[in-house]
Enzyme design. Structure first.
Site, PDB file in Angstrom:
ATOM      1  N   SER A  42      -9.593  20.201  -3.986  1.00 45.78           N
ATOM      2  CA  SER A  42      -8.999  19.922  -2.681  1.00 45.78           C
ATOM      3  C   SER A  42      -7.503  20.195  -2.614  1.00 45.78           C
ATOM      4  O   SER A  42      -6.945  20.300  -1.527  1.00 45.78           O
ATOM      5  CB  SER A  42      -9.266  18.466  -2.276  1.00 45.78           C
ATOM      6  OG  SER A  42      -8.557  17.573  -3.110  1.00 45.78           O
ATOM      7  N   LYS A 119      -3.412  13.664  -2.820  1.00 45.68           N
ATOM      8  CA  LYS A 119      -3.217  14.553  -1.672  1.00 45.68           C
ATOM      9  C   LYS A 119      -1.715  14.705  -1.426  1.00 45.68           C
ATOM     10  O   LYS A 119      -0.881  14.044  -2.055  1.00 45.68           O
ATOM     11  CB  LYS A 119      -3.869  13.976  -0.411  1.00 45.68           C
ATOM     12  CG  LYS A 119      -5.340  13.630  -0.528  1.00 45.68           C
ATOM     13  CD  LYS A 119      -6.243  14.821  -0.605  1.00 45.68           C
ATOM     14  CE  LYS A 119      -7.702  14.413  -0.702  1.00 45.68           C
ATOM     15  NZ  LYS A 119      -8.612  15.568  -0.899  1.00 45.68           N
TER      16      LYS A 119
END
Length: 278
Positions: A42, A119
């Protein structure tokens, strides 16, 4: 008798040494740095599957989330930070806290599942965030994006989970080149980082997200292959992340392995040792 006492003394000293070592390691991990192994794609191409790094817990101060999590699925061990330090959940302030900055790569606890996620911090409290045709709109202004060529990787199983990458150049065979479009995104504070684009998908166009006070908005750099704050928690996404759920900042990759195990030395990525995270 003396010999038996000597053996018992030796065993006791060994036990004490192990206990002290575990205590020191626990304190070090709680207060300073937490190891983190990248399990998914990701955050490509900033972070690759198999990158190993230490999370700087001192960067933003301490909350209940600073306590370690211990998960060993093979042994059925699943102990979260809330199990160790749940009594501190809901505290209004972080101990010796400082504010994260836009563009930081951050490890945080998923607000629902408690799993550690990594993230990039995109939205601060009060920000208005929207995606339009795959472009980030921040407080009504499109973020600057420039073409950075093509990101290429082999279409093959990656990491311990054997995940295969998604490709912008369609269905490719095993061992073929998997391509993604790469762009450099520059945030308003001057932080630049690469993002990847695979194809049009639902979260390329969204409504406006207004970040609540005391919360943050995170996105993966591999925009079409990331479950993040664009997806509500009710659907399994991250949603808005409370300040207390932040663990720390990822600053540098220590080690990286492209194989199923870090012991497969022939899969080590020598160009990523001690690589700074932008």
């Amino acid at each position: 008798m003396a010999e038996k006492e000597g053996v018992l003394h030796s065993i006791w000293e060994t036990v004490k040494t192990v206990v002290y070592a575990l205590l020191i390691a626990g304190i070090f991990r709680t207060l300073f740095f937490q190891p983190f192994w990248i399990p998914s794609g990701s955050m490509k191409d900033t972070l690759l599957i198999g990158d190993f790094l230490f999370v700087n817990k001192m960067a933003y101060g301490y909350s209940y989330a600073s306590c370690p999590s211990i998960r060993i699925p093979a042994l059925g061990v699943d102990i979260g930070a809330d199990d160790f330090c749940g009594v501190f959940q809901g505290a209004e302030d972080r101990l010796w806290g400082s504010e994260p900055e836009r563009g930081d790569v951050v490890v945080f606890r998923h607000p629902v599942t408690g799993r550690d996620f990594i993230k990039r911090l995109i939205g601060l409290p009060g920000d208005r965030i929207q995606m339009q045709d795959g472009q980030l709109i921040l407080n009504g202004t499109p973020v600057t994006v420039t073409d950075a060529g093509i990101f290429e990787e082999e279409f093959a199983p990656q990491g311990p989970q054997g995940l295969r990458p998604r490709c912008a150049n369609g269905a490719v065979g095993a061992g073929a080149v998997c391509e993604k479009r790469r762009f450099t995104e520059t945030l308003p504070n001057g932080v630049s980082h690469d993002i990847l684009d695979i194809r049009s998908q639902g979260y390329d166009d969204t409504g406006v997200y207004t970040v609540p006070e005391g919360h943050y908005f995170f996105m993966g750099d591999n925009r079409d292959n990331s479950r993040d704050s664009r997806e509500p928690q009710a659907s399994g996404g991250v949603g808005f992340v409370p300040r207390e759920d932040i663990v720390g900042r990822a600053d540098r990759i220590i080690f990286s392995s492209a194989g199923r195990s870090m012991l497969y030395f022939w899969t080590w990525r020598s160009d990523r040792f001690f690589k700074a995270i932008d």
